[in-house]
Scaffold this motif. Structure first.
Motif, PDB file in Angstrom:
ATOM      1  N   SER A 299      -6.289  -4.406   7.604  1.00  0.00           N
ATOM      2  CA  SER A 299      -7.067  -4.879   6.459  1.00  0.00           C
ATOM      3  C   SER A 299      -6.289  -5.815   5.546  1.00  0.00           C
ATOM      4  O   SER A 299      -6.819  -6.241   4.522  1.00  0.00           O
ATOM      5  CB  SER A 299      -7.571  -3.678   5.646  1.00  0.00           C
ATOM      6  OG  SER A 299      -8.403  -2.852   6.430  1.00  0.00           O
ATOM      7  N   GLY A 300      -5.026  -6.100   5.883  1.00  0.00           N
ATOM      8  CA  GLY A 300      -4.268  -7.056   5.095  1.00  0.00           C
ATOM      9  C   GLY A 300      -3.012  -6.534   4.436  1.00  0.00           C
ATOM     10  O   GLY A 300      -2.297  -7.298   3.772  1.00  0.00           O
ATOM     11  N   CYS A 301      -2.718  -5.242   4.573  1.00  0.00           N
ATOM     12  CA  CYS A 301      -1.471  -4.704   4.029  1.00  0.00           C
ATOM     13  C   CYS A 301      -0.264  -5.387   4.677  1.00  0.00           C
ATOM     14  O   CYS A 301      -0.273  -5.688   5.874  1.00  0.00           O
ATOM     15  CB  CYS A 301      -1.420  -3.201   4.291  1.00  0.00           C
ATOM     16  SG  CYS A 301       0.139  -2.395   3.881  1.00  0.00           S
ATOM     17  N   LYS A 302       0.775  -5.624   3.885  1.00  0.00           N
ATOM     18  CA  LYS A 302       2.003  -6.241   4.404  1.00  0.00           C
ATOM     19  C   LYS A 302       3.227  -5.345   4.263  1.00  0.00           C
ATOM     20  O   LYS A 302       4.267  -5.616   4.856  1.00  0.00           O
ATOM     21  CB  LYS A 302       2.251  -7.577   3.700  1.00  0.00           C
ATOM     22  CG  LYS A 302       1.195  -8.639   3.997  1.00  0.00           C
ATOM     23  CD  LYS A 302       1.535  -9.950   3.321  1.00  0.00           C
ATOM     24  CE  LYS A 302       0.577 -11.065   3.732  1.00  0.00           C
ATOM     25  NZ  LYS A 302      -0.807 -10.777   3.311  1.00  0.00           N
ATOM     26  N   LEU A 303       3.121  -4.303   3.458  1.00  0.00           N
ATOM     27  CA  LEU A 303       4.220  -3.360   3.271  1.00  0.00           C
ATOM     28  C   LEU A 303       3.614  -2.010   2.911  1.00  0.00           C
ATOM     29  O   LEU A 303       2.774  -1.922   2.021  1.00  0.00           O
ATOM     30  CB  LEU A 303       5.154  -3.828   2.153  1.00  0.00           C
ATOM     31  CG  LEU A 303       6.221  -2.827   1.685  1.00  0.00           C
ATOM     32  CD1 LEU A 303       7.229  -2.527   2.786  1.00  0.00           C
ATOM     33  CD2 LEU A 303       6.934  -3.355   0.436  1.00  0.00           C
ATOM     34  N   LEU A 304       4.055  -0.956   3.612  1.00  0.00           N
ATOM     35  CA  LEU A 304       3.528   0.390   3.378  1.00  0.00           C
ATOM     36  C   LEU A 304       4.654   1.321   2.966  1.00  0.00           C
ATOM     37  O   LEU A 304       5.697   1.381   3.628  1.00  0.00           O
ATOM     38  CB  LEU A 304       2.849   0.916   4.645  1.00  0.00           C
ATOM     39  CG  LEU A 304       2.290   2.347   4.574  1.00  0.00           C
ATOM     40  CD1 LEU A 304       1.262   2.488   3.468  1.00  0.00           C
ATOM     41  CD2 LEU A 304       1.689   2.747   5.923  1.00  0.00           C
ATOM     42  N   ILE A 305       4.423   2.046   1.884  1.00  0.00           N
ATOM     43  CA  ILE A 305       5.375   3.034   1.375  1.00  0.00           C
ATOM     44  C   ILE A 305       4.681   4.390   1.361  1.00  0.00           C
ATOM     45  O   ILE A 305       3.584   4.529   0.821  1.00  0.00           O
ATOM     46  CB  ILE A 305       5.860   2.676  -0.045  1.00  0.00           C
ATOM     47  CG1 ILE A 305       6.592   1.331  -0.033  1.00  0.00           C
ATOM     48  CG2 ILE A 305       6.771   3.773  -0.601  1.00  0.00           C
ATOM     49  CD1 ILE A 305       6.942   0.795  -1.408  1.00  0.00           C
ATOM     50  N   SER A 306       5.318   5.383   1.957  1.00  0.00           N
ATOM     51  CA  SER A 306       4.794   6.746   1.968  1.00  0.00           C
ATOM     52  C   SER A 306       5.722   7.641   1.153  1.00  0.00           C
ATOM     53  O   SER A 306       6.945   7.590   1.318  1.00  0.00           O
ATOM     54  CB  SER A 306       4.685   7.275   3.399  1.00  0.00           C
ATOM     55  OG  SER A 306       4.304   8.639   3.405  1.00  0.00           O
ATOM     56  N   VAL A 307       5.129   8.454   0.279  1.00  0.00           N
ATOM     57  CA  VAL A 307       5.906   9.439  -0.493  1.00  0.00           C
ATOM     58  C   VAL A 307       5.232  10.793  -0.295  1.00  0.00           C
ATOM     59  O   VAL A 307       4.127  11.026  -0.786  1.00  0.00           O
ATOM     60  CB  VAL A 307       5.963   9.092  -1.995  1.00  0.00           C
ATOM     61  CG1 VAL A 307       6.842  10.112  -2.729  1.00  0.00           C
ATOM     62  CG2 VAL A 307       6.504   7.683  -2.210  1.00  0.00           C
ATOM     63  N   THR A 308       5.902  11.669   0.432  1.00  0.00           N
ATOM     64  CA  THR A 308       5.297  12.952   0.783  1.00  0.00           C
ATOM     65  C   THR A 308       6.132  14.105   0.258  1.00  0.00           C
ATOM     66  O   THR A 308       7.364  14.061   0.260  1.00  0.00           O
ATOM     67  CB  THR A 308       5.157  13.073   2.311  1.00  0.00           C
ATOM     68  OG1 THR A 308       4.412  14.235   2.640  1.00  0.00           O
ATOM     69  CG2 THR A 308       6.509  13.128   3.001  1.00  0.00           C
TER      70      THR A 308
ATOM     71  N   CYS B 178       0.830  -1.201   0.000  1.00  0.00           N
ATOM     72  CA  CYS B 178       0.000   0.000   0.000  1.00  0.00           C
ATOM     73  C   CYS B 178       0.865   1.252   0.000  1.00  0.00           C
ATOM     74  O   CYS B 178       2.029   1.238   0.423  1.00  0.00           O
ATOM     75  CB  CYS B 178      -0.939   0.011   1.200  1.00  0.00           C
ATOM     76  SG  CYS B 178      -2.292  -1.190   1.063  1.00  0.00           S
ATOM     77  N   VAL B 179       0.262   2.338  -0.477  1.00  0.00           N
ATOM     78  CA  VAL B 179       0.956   3.612  -0.640  1.00  0.00           C
ATOM     79  C   VAL B 179       0.160   4.703   0.062  1.00  0.00           C
ATOM     80  O   VAL B 179      -1.063   4.799  -0.103  1.00  0.00           O
ATOM     81  CB  VAL B 179       1.108   3.973  -2.132  1.00  0.00           C
ATOM     82  CG1 VAL B 179       1.759   5.347  -2.297  1.00  0.00           C
ATOM     83  CG2 VAL B 179       1.911   2.901  -2.864  1.00  0.00           C
ATOM     84  N   LEU B 180       0.852   5.513   0.834  1.00  0.00           N
ATOM     85  CA  LEU B 180       0.281   6.751   1.357  1.00  0.00           C
ATOM     86  C   LEU B 180       0.773   7.903   0.480  1.00  0.00           C
ATOM     87  O   LEU B 180       1.976   8.069   0.273  1.00  0.00           O
ATOM     88  CB  LEU B 180       0.709   6.989   2.803  1.00  0.00           C
ATOM     89  CG  LEU B 180      -0.027   6.207   3.888  1.00  0.00           C
ATOM     90  CD1 LEU B 180       0.590   6.500   5.249  1.00  0.00           C
ATOM     91  CD2 LEU B 180      -1.510   6.525   3.897  1.00  0.00           C
ATOM     92  N   ASP B 181      -0.173   8.678  -0.009  1.00  0.00           N
ATOM     93  CA  ASP B 181       0.098   9.790  -0.925  1.00  0.00           C
ATOM     94  C   ASP B 181      -0.457  11.064  -0.302  1.00  0.00           C
ATOM     95  O   ASP B 181      -1.540  11.523  -0.675  1.00  0.00           O
ATOM     96  CB  ASP B 181      -0.575   9.471  -2.270  1.00  0.00           C
ATOM     97  CG  ASP B 181      -0.542  10.624  -3.258  1.00  0.00           C
ATOM     98  OD1 ASP B 181       0.367  11.466  -3.158  1.00  0.00           O
ATOM     99  OD2 ASP B 181      -1.448  10.669  -4.122  1.00  0.00           O
ATOM    100  N   PRO B 182       0.246  11.639   0.682  1.00  0.00           N
ATOM    101  CA  PRO B 182      -0.316  12.775   1.416  1.00  0.00           C
ATOM    102  C   PRO B 182      -0.726  13.953   0.543  1.00  0.00           C
ATOM    103  O   PRO B 182      -1.738  14.600   0.819  1.00  0.00           O
ATOM    104  CB  PRO B 182       0.829  13.165   2.373  1.00  0.00           C
ATOM    105  CG  PRO B 182       1.559  11.885   2.598  1.00  0.00           C
ATOM    106  CD  PRO B 182       1.525  11.180   1.266  1.00  0.00           C
ATOM    107  N   ASP B 183       0.014  14.242  -0.512  1.00  0.00           N
ATOM    108  CA  ASP B 183      -0.339  15.365  -1.384  1.00  0.00           C
ATOM    109  C   ASP B 183      -1.519  15.047  -2.294  1.00  0.00           C
ATOM    110  O   ASP B 183      -2.224  15.954  -2.746  1.00  0.00           O
ATOM    111  CB  ASP B 183       0.851  15.760  -2.244  1.00  0.00           C
ATOM    112  CG  ASP B 183       1.866  16.594  -1.492  1.00  0.00           C
ATOM    113  OD1 ASP B 183       1.938  16.448  -0.261  1.00  0.00           O
ATOM    114  OD2 ASP B 183       2.586  17.379  -2.126  1.00  0.00           O
TER     115      ASP B 183
END
Length: 282
Positions: free
Chosen positions: A122-131, A59-64
């Motif tokens: 919810s089942g995510c196994k790896l999280l990448i955030s790019v801010t 999963c990816v967090l895309d704050p912008d």
């Protein structure tokens, strides 16, 4: 004596056990939370009549929100109907043979960690955030990326997960696994430390000068909290800062690159995910 205290400041001090500020008081780090993401998602599924289902492993967090907006504009993102969060929508997309989930506009430490908790539940196994982030040490002209190795804890959320310290640190295994991964990437990818703040419009010049002395490369709003969450919950989270501006102090600032920097960010995410998937996706 606290019992003789009549003024408000004295009463607050008494409640806070000797003057400890509320952000540090009554945390009890070894105890589990009475309120859990699993229970929140259970009730959201019940109220919204959403069938229980998983989400992509990565999963990816895309704050912008630029990455998600770009994917939607090109018809490359699909809404995940099984995502039960009250506050956001999760979309899925594919890159380089891998499937990803993405949430846009989850900006700030508390929001980012709330979504991270729900993603892993919810089942995510790896999280990448790019801010997107502002340049502190003028290493080179923006835009470029930073693999965040540690982040100064100048926000509030991390103190609810981990006892007070100056920095939150990325997992050393994650950082090591990316060694050499971006050698052929067209945009520079540096590695170092950032400053995580809750109040971007309170970045005074004296504060910035102090961060320069610490050799902090950029300022952003999520990494310290995400890394504290990751350490305590034992979840793989990796944060990148996309240095896109000099905090608006020059004309023509905030130039992110092609498609608001989203194409570069997507390529960066795909490279990192390919390197890390064998370690965390079993």
């Amino acid at each position: 004596m606290a019992g003789d205290c009549k003024n408000e400041a004295c009463l607050v001090m008494a409640v806070n056990d000797g003057g400890v500020p509320p952000i540090l008081a009554q945390k009890h780090y070894a105890l589990p939370s009475a309120f859990t993401p699993e229970n929140l998602l259970r009730e959201a599924r019940r109220q919204k009549q959403i069938a229980r289902s998983g989400i992509p492993d990565i999963c990816v967090l895309d704050p912008d929100g630029d990455i998600l907006r770009s994917l939607l504009a090109r018809g490359e993102a699909r809404l995940e109907a099984g995502w039960a969060c009250y506050h956001t929508q999760l979309y899925s997309f594919s890159r380089g043979g891998l499937d990803f989930g993405i949430v846009g506009c989850a900006v700030g430490a508390s929001f980012a960690v709330l979504i991270a908790e729900e993603m892993f539940a919810s089942g995510c196994k790896l999280l990448i955030s790019v801010t997107s982030s502002g340049q502190i040490v003028p290493i080179r002209p923006p835009p470029y990326f930073i693999t965040i190795e540690r982040a100064l804890r100048d926000e509030g959320t991390s103190y609810h997960y981990m006892a007070a310290s100056d920095y939150s640190h990325a997992d050393a295994g994650l950082i090591s696994a990316l060694k050499g991964a971006f050698e052929e990437f067209p945009v520079p990818v540096l590695a170092g430390a950032t400053w995580t703040t809750d109040a971007p419009f309170r970045e005074t010049q004296l504060a910035i000068d102090a961060m320069v002395k610490r050799n902090l490369m950029a300022v952003e709003m999520e990494a310290a909290a995400l890394y504290a969450f990751a350490q305590v919950r034992q979840k793989p989270v990796l944060c990148f800062a996309h240095v896109t501006n000099q905090m608006g102090r020059i004309d023509g600032d905030f130039e992110k690159g092609e498609a608001d920097g989203s194409r570069d960010a997507l390529q960066l995410i795909a490279i990192a995910a390919k390197r890390l998937r064998s370690r965390f996706l079993r």
